[in-house]
Design a protein around this motif. Sequence first.
Motif, PDB file in Angstrom:
ATOM      1  N   LYS A 470       0.826  -1.208   0.000  1.00 27.37           N
ATOM      2  CA  LYS A 470       0.000   0.000   0.000  1.00 27.37           C
ATOM      3  C   LYS A 470       0.857   1.254   0.000  1.00 27.37           C
ATOM      4  O   LYS A 470       0.535   2.254  -0.688  1.00 27.37           O
ATOM      5  CB  LYS A 470      -0.905  -0.016   1.237  1.00 27.37           C
ATOM      6  N   VAL A 471       1.967   1.221   0.743  1.00 24.07           N
ATOM      7  CA  VAL A 471       2.890   2.367   0.756  1.00 24.07           C
ATOM      8  C   VAL A 471       3.438   2.606  -0.637  1.00 24.07           C
ATOM      9  O   VAL A 471       3.495   3.750  -1.133  1.00 24.07           O
ATOM     10  CB  VAL A 471       4.019   2.137   1.773  1.00 24.07           C
ATOM     11  N   ILE A 472       3.842   1.517  -1.291  1.00 26.18           N
ATOM     12  CA  ILE A 472       4.385   1.653  -2.651  1.00 26.18           C
ATOM     13  C   ILE A 472       3.327   2.212  -3.596  1.00 26.18           C
ATOM     14  O   ILE A 472       3.596   3.073  -4.450  1.00 26.18           O
ATOM     15  CB  ILE A 472       4.912   0.294  -3.143  1.00 26.18           C
ATOM     16  N   GLN A 473       2.087   1.692  -3.456  1.00 26.99           N
ATOM     17  CA  GLN A 473       1.010   2.196  -4.300  1.00 26.99           C
ATOM     18  C   GLN A 473       0.755   3.678  -4.050  1.00 26.99           C
ATOM     19  O   GLN A 473       0.562   4.472  -4.977  1.00 26.99           O
ATOM     20  CB  GLN A 473      -0.264   1.386  -4.025  1.00 26.99           C
ATOM     21  N   THR A 474       0.804   4.102  -2.790  1.00 23.33           N
ATOM     22  CA  THR A 474       0.590   5.497  -2.435  1.00 23.33           C
ATOM     23  C   THR A 474       1.694   6.376  -3.002  1.00 23.33           C
ATOM     24  O   THR A 474       1.442   7.470  -3.548  1.00 23.33           O
ATOM     25  CB  THR A 474       0.522   5.649  -0.908  1.00 23.33           C
ATOM     26  N   VAL A 475       2.938   5.911  -2.883  1.00 23.93           N
ATOM     27  CA  VAL A 475       4.067   6.660  -3.455  1.00 23.93           C
ATOM     28  C   VAL A 475       3.900   6.788  -4.959  1.00 23.93           C
ATOM     29  O   VAL A 475       4.150   7.853  -5.553  1.00 23.93           O
ATOM     30  CB  VAL A 475       5.393   5.968  -3.092  1.00 23.93           C
ATOM     31  N   SER A 476       3.454   5.691  -5.575  1.00 25.51           N
ATOM     32  CA  SER A 476       3.245   5.729  -7.021  1.00 25.51           C
ATOM     33  C   SER A 476       2.177   6.750  -7.388  1.00 25.51           C
ATOM     34  O   SER A 476       2.328   7.530  -8.355  1.00 25.51           O
ATOM     35  CB  SER A 476       2.831   4.343  -7.512  1.00 25.51           C
ATOM     36  N   ASP A 477       1.094   6.768  -6.601  1.00 19.85           N
ATOM     37  CA  ASP A 477       0.031   7.741  -6.871  1.00 19.85           C
ATOM     38  C   ASP A 477       0.540   9.159  -6.688  1.00 19.85           C
ATOM     39  O   ASP A 477       0.201  10.080  -7.474  1.00 19.85           O
ATOM     40  CB  ASP A 477      -1.153   7.494  -5.936  1.00 19.85           C
ATOM     41  N   MET A 478       1.366   9.383  -5.653  1.00 17.40           N
ATOM     42  CA  MET A 478       1.907  10.711  -5.402  1.00 17.40           C
ATOM     43  C   MET A 478       2.786  11.155  -6.563  1.00 17.40           C
ATOM     44  O   MET A 478       2.711  12.316  -7.014  1.00 17.40           O
ATOM     45  CB  MET A 478       2.713  10.722  -4.108  1.00 17.40           C
ATOM     46  N   ILE A 479       3.629  10.253  -7.046  1.00 10.99           N
ATOM     47  CA  ILE A 479       4.522  10.599  -8.153  1.00 10.99           C
ATOM     48  C   ILE A 479       3.702  10.928  -9.397  1.00 10.99           C
ATOM     49  O   ILE A 479       3.976  11.899 -10.120  1.00 10.99           O
ATOM     50  CB  ILE A 479       5.494   9.451  -8.424  1.00 10.99           C
ATOM     51  N   ASN A 480       2.663  10.123  -9.640  1.00 12.80           N
ATOM     52  CA  ASN A 480       1.834  10.383 -10.815  1.00 12.80           C
ATOM     53  C   ASN A 480       1.128  11.724 -10.681  1.00 12.80           C
ATOM     54  O   ASN A 480       0.963  12.475 -11.679  1.00 12.80           O
ATOM     55  CB  ASN A 480       0.781   9.275 -10.967  1.00 12.80           C
ATOM     56  N   THR A 481       0.716  12.052  -9.470  1.00 15.98           N
ATOM     57  CA  THR A 481       0.051  13.354  -9.244  1.00 15.98           C
ATOM     58  C   THR A 481       1.013  14.507  -9.517  1.00 15.98           C
ATOM     59  O   THR A 481       0.686  15.493 -10.156  1.00 15.98           O
ATOM     60  CB  THR A 481      -0.476  13.427  -7.806  1.00 15.98           C
ATOM     61  N   LEU A 482       2.240  14.364  -8.991  1.00 16.22           N
ATOM     62  CA  LEU A 482       3.251  15.402  -9.199  1.00 16.22           C
ATOM     63  C   LEU A 482       3.583  15.554 -10.672  1.00 16.22           C
ATOM     64  O   LEU A 482       3.764  16.711 -11.170  1.00 16.22           O
ATOM     65  CB  LEU A 482       4.522  15.064  -8.410  1.00 16.22           C
ATOM     66  N   ILE A 483       3.652  14.478 -11.392  1.00 13.94           N
ATOM     67  CA  ILE A 483       3.930  14.544 -12.815  1.00 13.94           C
ATOM     68  C   ILE A 483       2.789  15.248 -13.545  1.00 13.94           C
ATOM     69  O   ILE A 483       2.973  16.062 -14.449  1.00 13.94           O
ATOM     70  CB  ILE A 483       4.164  13.132 -13.393  1.00 13.94           C
ATOM     71  N   GLY A 484       1.579  14.940 -13.048  1.00 13.49           N
ATOM     72  CA  GLY A 484       0.413  15.573 -13.665  1.00 13.49           C
ATOM     73  C   GLY A 484       0.368  17.076 -13.415  1.00 13.49           C
ATOM     74  O   GLY A 484      -0.078  17.854 -14.283  1.00 13.49           O
ATOM     75  N   LEU A 485       0.829  17.519 -12.252  1.00 16.46           N
ATOM     76  CA  LEU A 485       0.857  18.941 -11.945  1.00 16.46           C
ATOM     77  C   LEU A 485       1.849  19.680 -12.820  1.00 16.46           C
ATOM     78  O   LEU A 485       1.650  20.877 -13.153  1.00 16.46           O
ATOM     79  CB  LEU A 485       1.217  19.169 -10.469  1.00 16.46           C
ATOM     80  N   GLY A 486       2.924  19.003 -13.192  1.00 14.28           N
ATOM     81  CA  GLY A 486       3.948  19.675 -13.971  1.00 14.28           C
ATOM     82  C   GLY A 486       3.640  19.697 -15.461  1.00 14.28           C
ATOM     83  O   GLY A 486       4.349  20.358 -16.247  1.00 14.28           O
ATOM     84  N   SER A 487       2.643  18.963 -15.898  1.00 18.17           N
ATOM     85  CA  SER A 487       2.374  18.903 -17.320  1.00 18.17           C
ATOM     86  C   SER A 487       1.348  19.955 -17.754  1.00 18.17           C
ATOM     87  O   SER A 487       0.688  20.585 -16.928  1.00 18.17           O
ATOM     88  CB  SER A 487       1.848  17.521 -17.691  1.00 18.17           C
TER      89      SER A 487
END
Length: 487
Positions: A470-487
């Motif tokens: 779950k931690v890994i999944q959460t980190v993955s979601d956070m990274i995807n969110t951050l990538i989405g903010l920068g695009s």
Amino acid sequence: MSITSALSSALSGLSATSRQAEVLSSNVANATTPGYARREVQLGAAVLAGTGQGVAVLGISRDVDQFLINERRLSQAGDGERSTTATFLGRVEDAIGLPEEPGSIPARIAALERALIEASGRPDVDARLAAVAASAQSLAAGLNTASQDIKSARATADRDIGTEVDRLNGALGQIHELNTELRSFSAAGYDVSALLDQRQKLIDGVAQIVPLREMPRGPNQVALYTLGGVALVDGTAVVLGFTPTNTITPDMTQASGALSGLTVNGRAVDTAGIGSPILGGKLAALFAIRDDLAVSAQGRLDAVARDLVERFSQSGLDPTLAPGAPGLFTDRGLPLVPTDEVGLAGRLRLNAAVDPAQGGALFRLRDGLGAVTAGPPGNGSLLVGLGQALSAARPLASPGFIAGSRSLAGLMADVLSDTATRRLGADSQASFTAARLSALSDLERQDGVDTDQEMQMLLVIEKNYAANAKVIQTVSDMINTLIGLGS
């Protein structure tokens, strides 16, 4: 905590829980495997530059109670010794037989006594004379058979000694090799639990033959010593030497050099007594059978055979006998030589003069072993004398018995009583050691793998694995969110 640190910690958690699940599955799979020790993953905090970086697998530990194992091994040795001894003494008792058993030596003595009484009442009846000869022949054959049984047991013990010495040498060599492998693999950081299990199983096998003590010698290294203080494995493995003997006769002994003793690295060691390095195990019991118990049992049978020969060859019993001539029983057709008593029970024979199958004649039982022709058929005085000689109380010429006068039946009863007492004592000791071994083995199994507990731990491992995932999944979601903010 940075995203990278969180991801690293979660990945280490997945790796640790995966290793725990692997070890746990091995525990469950080997729950009933002899010699298998429960494993447990040792975990610790992973620290990098003073900062926590998750969890680290420190190693795999084996859950064993060394004190309990040592006690169980000593019980194994005692059980091997006493059960081997009890089995032999039971064999001796069976060879003699109980008075109520047809074919036993006491029953054959009683049959000869009855036949002599019946023949003395009607000495003119050849059938009754034939019954005397048959009973005497049967008694000699019974002592021959019992002597052969003891001889066979002694030869079997000698062969078994050779087998056990070969087993010991093989096991000690393998233990030394495992010590070497464990030193190398431990230094390389490998999991050596399986090798430790294998070594423990080999040591258990050695403990059945010779009682021993296990002493630690550095990481995953052990030395083995007998209770007498002789090193079996300590740096190197000793080599035990023994040479089996193809044929053993009653007169052969270790003291005379006719039978092999035991050597350790070429040096002779005692096989009996408190100074023996093998005292207390199966190997010691086999030496005791070959060199003491069987010799003693043979001596008691030889004493009975000598008493039987001397009863029927005593002076004045049969006036037709020449001085020094054998009586009704012989040493393979010859007179008894008192100094050659050892093994007499196996050489005992009926005098050929009264055996029609050997060219003899039944009338000599009535008229005398030296009679040339048949005398008056109604003369039963010699038969009466033979019967009295058999049942009379007389002092025993053989050493090793309590002083006193006995009839032949009384002497045989003493021999049987002594044998039964020894056997009962050995059975009692064997039962005690077997019960103690069973109790210790049960305690050791209780400390082994508990499948219910392992299943409970699996649920915990599953939850830990899910949490890290779950931690890994959460980190993955956070990274995807951050990538989405920068695009």
